[in-house]
Design a protein around this motif. Structure first.
Motif, short mmCIF file in Angstrom:
data_model
loop_
_atom_site.label_atom_id
_atom_site.label_comp_id
_atom_site.label_asym_id
_atom_site.label_seq_id
_atom_site.Cartn_x
_atom_site.Cartn_y
_atom_site.Cartn_z
N VAL A 22 0.86 -1.17 0.00
CA VAL A 22 0.00 0.00 0.00
C VAL A 22 0.90 1.22 0.00
O VAL A 22 1.78 1.37 0.86
CB VAL A 22 -0.94 0.01 1.22
N LEU A 23 0.69 2.10 -0.97
CA LEU A 23 1.55 3.28 -1.14
C LEU A 23 0.96 4.48 -0.39
O LEU A 23 -0.25 4.62 -0.29
CB LEU A 23 1.70 3.60 -2.62
N PRO A 24 1.83 5.36 0.12
CA PRO A 24 1.36 6.52 0.89
C PRO A 24 0.70 7.59 0.02
O PRO A 24 0.97 7.69 -1.18
CB PRO A 24 2.65 7.06 1.51
N ASP A 25 -0.15 8.40 0.66
CA ASP A 25 -0.88 9.46 -0.03
C ASP A 25 0.04 10.52 -0.62
O ASP A 25 -0.33 11.20 -1.56
CB ASP A 25 -1.87 10.14 0.91
N GLY A 26 1.24 10.69 -0.09
CA GLY A 26 2.15 11.71 -0.58
C GLY A 26 3.13 11.21 -1.61
O GLY A 26 4.02 11.94 -2.05
N GLY A 27 2.98 9.97 -2.04
CA GLY A 27 3.90 9.38 -3.01
C GLY A 27 3.58 9.80 -4.44
O GLY A 27 2.55 10.43 -4.72
N ALA A 28 4.47 9.45 -5.34
CA ALA A 28 4.32 9.85 -6.75
C ALA A 28 3.07 9.26 -7.38
O ALA A 28 2.40 9.93 -8.18
CB ALA A 28 5.57 9.43 -7.54
N ALA A 29 2.71 8.02 -7.04
CA ALA A 29 1.50 7.42 -7.62
C ALA A 29 0.26 8.18 -7.17
O ALA A 29 -0.60 8.52 -7.99
CB ALA A 29 1.39 5.95 -7.22
N ALA A 30 0.15 8.45 -5.88
CA ALA A 30 -1.02 9.17 -5.35
C ALA A 30 -1.10 10.57 -5.95
O ALA A 30 -2.18 11.01 -6.36
CB ALA A 30 -0.96 9.24 -3.84
N LEU A 31 0.01 11.27 -6.00
CA LEU A 31 -0.01 12.63 -6.56
C LEU A 31 -0.45 12.62 -8.02
O LEU A 31 -1.22 13.47 -8.45
CB LEU A 31 1.36 13.30 -6.42
N ALA A 32 0.05 11.65 -8.78
CA ALA A 32 -0.33 11.56 -10.20
C ALA A 32 -1.83 11.31 -10.34
O ALA A 32 -2.50 11.97 -11.13
CB ALA A 32 0.47 10.45 -10.88
N ILE A 33 -2.35 10.38 -9.56
CA ILE A 33 -3.78 10.06 -9.64
C ILE A 33 -4.61 11.21 -9.09
O ILE A 33 -5.59 11.64 -9.72
CB ILE A 33 -4.06 8.74 -8.89
N PHE A 34 -4.26 11.72 -7.91
CA PHE A 34 -5.03 12.81 -7.29
C PHE A 34 -5.08 14.05 -8.17
O PHE A 34 -6.07 14.79 -8.17
CB PHE A 34 -4.46 13.18 -5.93
N SER A 35 -4.01 14.30 -8.93
CA SER A 35 -3.97 15.51 -9.76
C SER A 35 -5.03 15.49 -10.85
O SER A 35 -5.34 16.52 -11.42
CB SER A 35 -2.58 15.69 -10.38
N ARG A 36 -5.57 14.31 -11.15
CA ARG A 36 -6.56 14.17 -12.21
C ARG A 36 -7.99 13.98 -11.67
O ARG A 36 -8.90 13.70 -12.44
CB ARG A 36 -6.20 12.99 -13.11
N LEU A 37 -8.16 14.12 -10.36
CA LEU A 37 -9.48 13.94 -9.74
C LEU A 37 -10.01 15.26 -9.19
O LEU A 37 -9.23 16.14 -8.83
CB LEU A 37 -9.38 12.95 -8.57
N PRO A 38 -11.34 15.40 -9.08
CA PRO A 38 -11.90 16.57 -8.40
C PRO A 38 -11.47 16.58 -6.93
O PRO A 38 -11.29 15.52 -6.32
CB PRO A 38 -13.42 16.35 -8.50
N LEU A 39 -11.28 17.76 -6.36
CA LEU A 39 -10.81 17.87 -4.98
C LEU A 39 -11.70 17.15 -3.98
O LEU A 39 -11.22 16.59 -3.00
CB LEU A 39 -10.65 19.34 -4.58
N GLU A 40 -13.01 17.14 -4.22
CA GLU A 40 -13.93 16.44 -3.31
C GLU A 40 -13.58 14.95 -3.25
O GLU A 40 -13.62 14.33 -2.20
CB GLU A 40 -15.39 16.60 -3.73
N GLU A 41 -13.23 14.40 -4.39
CA GLU A 41 -12.87 12.98 -4.44
C GLU A 41 -11.50 12.75 -3.80
O GLU A 41 -11.31 11.76 -3.09
CB GLU A 41 -12.89 12.48 -5.88
N VAL A 42 -10.57 13.65 -4.03
CA VAL A 42 -9.25 13.54 -3.39
C VAL A 42 -9.44 13.54 -1.88
O VAL A 42 -8.84 12.73 -1.16
CB VAL A 42 -8.33 14.70 -3.83
N GLN A 43 -10.29 14.42 -1.38
CA GLN A 43 -10.54 14.50 0.06
C GLN A 43 -11.16 13.20 0.57
O GLN A 43 -10.79 12.72 1.64
CB GLN A 43 -11.46 15.67 0.38
#
Length: 125
Positions: A22-43
């Motif tokens: 399980v990768l951390p929320d601050g890792g490169a995978a999470a940042l790449a995925i989160f950058s393409r989602l609406p903020l409500e979903e990221v939250q």
């Protein structure tokens, strides 16, 4: 975010997660995925949407097409990633290159980022 597959380097010293990790929320995978989602979903996934530096990093990732984790998860490791998108433009996975920081210095970020981004575009549906 869970690691699905890993291609190991032939170097003795390397930086790579293991399958199923399980990768951390601050890792490169999470940042790449989160950058393409609406903020409500990221939250809803636990992203720190009230942290200005996190939001700035998401914006930088979205603009350049690749994420950077330079020692945020492990001081000795640097990772660069890009989201893989479905036909509707939603992120479904991330492609990440990780290496010991000494082999992936700041001078290589843009070149490696461009390669990872290009590979993610060719793999996206």
């Amino acid at each position: 975010i869970i690691t699905l597959d890993v291609v190991e380097s032939r170097h003795i010293v390397r930086s790579a997660p293991h399958r199923g990790m399980v990768l951390p929320d601050g890792g490169a995978a999470a940042l790449a995925i989160f950058s393409r989602l609406p903020l409500e979903e990221v939250q809803s996934y636990g992203g720190a949407v009230d942290d200005p530096s996190f939001l700035d990093e998401l914006a930088r990732t979205r603009t350049r097409g690749w994420s950077l984790n330079a020692g945020a998860v492990s001081a000795a490791a640097t990772s660069i990633g890009a989201a893989l998108l479905d036909p509707g433009g939603r992120p479904v996975a991330a492609l990440v290159v990780s290496a010991p920081t000494e082999r992936l210095p700041r001078t290589k970020y843009a070149a490696i980022g461009a390669l990872v981004h290009a590979a993610s575009l060719s793999l996206s549906s």
